[in-house]
Design a protein around this motif. Sequence first.
Motif, PDB file in Angstrom:
ATOM      1  N   ALA A 162      39.472  36.234  29.713  1.00 48.94           N
ATOM      2  CA  ALA A 162      39.125  37.593  30.157  1.00 48.94           C
ATOM      3  C   ALA A 162      39.848  37.927  31.458  1.00 48.94           C
ATOM      4  CB  ALA A 162      37.612  37.723  30.331  1.00 48.94           C
ATOM      5  N   LEU A 163      39.910  36.949  32.370  1.00 51.75           N
ATOM      6  CA  LEU A 163      40.643  37.143  33.618  1.00 51.75           C
ATOM      7  C   LEU A 163      42.131  37.356  33.334  1.00 51.75           C
ATOM      8  CD1 LEU A 163      40.848  37.144  36.706  1.00 51.75           C
ATOM      9  CD2 LEU A 163      40.990  34.639  36.605  1.00 51.75           C
TER      10      LEU A 163
ATOM     11  N   ALA B 207      35.905  48.639  32.385  1.00 48.01           N
ATOM     12  CA  ALA B 207      35.969  50.074  32.650  1.00 48.01           C
ATOM     13  C   ALA B 207      36.174  50.339  34.147  1.00 48.01           C
ATOM     14  CB  ALA B 207      34.702  50.756  32.160  1.00 48.01           C
ATOM     15  N   ALA B 208      35.510  49.535  34.990  1.00 49.09           N
ATOM     16  CA  ALA B 208      35.646  49.708  36.433  1.00 49.09           C
ATOM     17  C   ALA B 208      37.051  49.355  36.905  1.00 49.09           C
ATOM     18  CB  ALA B 208      34.624  48.834  37.169  1.00 49.09           C
TER      19      ALA B 208
ATOM     20  N   ILE C  13      38.339  49.262  23.996  1.00 45.27           N
ATOM     21  CA  ILE C  13      38.482  50.667  24.388  1.00 45.27           C
ATOM     22  C   ILE C  13      38.510  50.796  25.903  1.00 45.27           C
ATOM     23  CG2 ILE C  13      37.353  52.931  24.331  1.00 45.27           C
ATOM     24  CD1 ILE C  13      36.146  52.012  21.582  1.00 45.27           C
ATOM     25  N   ALA C  14      37.625  50.054  26.591  1.00 42.22           N
ATOM     26  CA  ALA C  14      37.579  50.096  28.055  1.00 42.22           C
ATOM     27  C   ALA C  14      38.866  49.551  28.659  1.00 42.22           C
ATOM     28  CB  ALA C  14      36.378  49.305  28.564  1.00 42.22           C
ATOM     29  N   LEU C  15      39.392  48.466  28.083  1.00 45.44           N
ATOM     30  CA  LEU C  15      40.642  47.887  28.580  1.00 45.44           C
ATOM     31  C   LEU C  15      41.791  48.883  28.441  1.00 45.44           C
ATOM     32  CD1 LEU C  15      42.244  45.422  29.618  1.00 45.44           C
ATOM     33  CD2 LEU C  15      42.477  44.692  27.226  1.00 45.44           C
ATOM     34  N   ALA C  16      41.865  49.544  27.299  1.00 46.27           N
ATOM     35  CA  ALA C  16      42.915  50.549  27.089  1.00 46.27           C
ATOM     36  C   ALA C  16      42.784  51.688  28.081  1.00 46.27           C
ATOM     37  CB  ALA C  16      42.845  51.076  25.652  1.00 46.27           C
ATOM     38  N   GLY C  17      41.558  52.143  28.305  1.00 40.93           N
ATOM     39  CA  GLY C  17      41.347  53.217  29.261  1.00 40.93           C
ATOM     40  C   GLY C  17      41.707  52.810  30.676  1.00 40.93           C
TER      41      GLY C  17
ATOM     42  N   PHE D 243      38.293  46.128  41.317  1.00 38.43           N
ATOM     43  CA  PHE D 243      36.955  46.574  40.917  1.00 38.43           C
ATOM     44  C   PHE D 243      36.485  45.889  39.636  1.00 38.43           C
ATOM     45  CE2 PHE D 243      38.287  50.400  43.413  1.00 38.43           C
ATOM     46  CZ  PHE D 243      37.341  50.251  44.432  1.00 38.43           C
ATOM     47  N   PHE D 244      37.405  45.225  38.948  1.00 38.72           N
ATOM     48  CA  PHE D 244      37.035  44.454  37.759  1.00 38.72           C
ATOM     49  C   PHE D 244      36.320  43.157  38.128  1.00 38.72           C
ATOM     50  CE2 PHE D 244      38.481  40.777  35.159  1.00 38.72           C
ATOM     51  CZ  PHE D 244      37.784  41.042  33.990  1.00 38.72           C
ATOM     52  N   THR D 245      36.616  42.595  39.287  1.00 40.01           N
ATOM     53  CA  THR D 245      36.171  41.234  39.610  1.00 40.01           C
ATOM     54  C   THR D 245      34.656  41.061  39.713  1.00 40.01           C
ATOM     55  OG1 THR D 245      36.649  41.667  41.947  1.00 40.01           O
ATOM     56  CG2 THR D 245      38.350  40.557  40.665  1.00 40.01           C
ATOM     57  N   PRO D 246      33.882  42.023  40.252  1.00 36.94           N
ATOM     58  CA  PRO D 246      32.421  41.800  40.261  1.00 36.94           C
ATOM     59  C   PRO D 246      31.857  41.665  38.852  1.00 36.94           C
ATOM     60  CG  PRO D 246      33.010  43.538  41.806  1.00 36.94           C
ATOM     61  CD  PRO D 246      34.236  43.242  41.021  1.00 36.94           C
TER      62      PRO D 246
END
Length: 307
Positions: A243-244, A301-302, A50-54, A255-258
Amino acid sequence: MTTTAPLPDAAPANWVDRYAPAWSRPWLRLGRFDRPTGIWLLMLPGWQGIALAGAMAGRAPDWKLLVEFFVGAALMRAAGCAYNDIVDRDFDAKVARTAGRPIPAGQIKVWQAWAFVALCCLISLGVLLTMGPLAIGLGAGSLALVAAYPFMKRITWWPQAWLGLTFNWGALLGFAAATGVIEAPALLLYAGGIFWTLGYDTIYAIQDLEDDALAGVKSSARRLGAGAPRAVAMFYAVAVALALAAAWTADLSLFFTPGLALYATLLWLQARRVKIDQPRLALVLFKSNTWAGLILFVGLAAGAGRV
């Protein structure tokens, strides 16, 4: 119904044994509500989808879907655990960690457990029917994976891989529920989750090495033996790489990287600490995957932000 001691892999102060009425405890234990880690591990891939889609749409995860996936995961995990206990009741009676479960302990009859499974599935179906056609189809398709899982430990050394296929199906389902389609990033996220589960469930299986050998139950931990810690590190490395790849193909922001870095760090620490002769430590490390999966969810999500 008589009160029994907490099961070995449940926290001594879990809410079921502290607060639930005595008559309800065998039922709550049947659904593993005294051990919520499994609910999180089933739910989090769905939240991640869900977060990836968003994030791909530049927005926050759909909170209504997050709630629905929490309810669905709790119920389907309960149904799956009860079904697993029905199938494995003879094996469970021979293993110290599982001999006190409600069915082998005689607290719940097999037909009653089947009724419990049916009720959980019916309520979950009601939640699923609020979603789109593709999500409904995927949800129905997951039942085949769930039904086959208890038999995998009889026919393959890698039942943990099948659990990965099953537990991470929510990544596809969550993405489909949010978008109505399945795209490459969701497939890569699902593949990464399979290796994540293969790692953490290998750690979990270390608890039962001796009993599984006596009962004739197969597992990746038994197959790998002393090489299990090194294999877990390899599984986790593949999980992080996938995941990467999911984030890269989804064009998520930096913002995903942290989140990814912290996810990788937690998995690396698990692999570094796991020992084949320390079953109690294995349970602690297994439970820490709740945090690892939650961190990846937050990172995805970030990724909706733009630098």
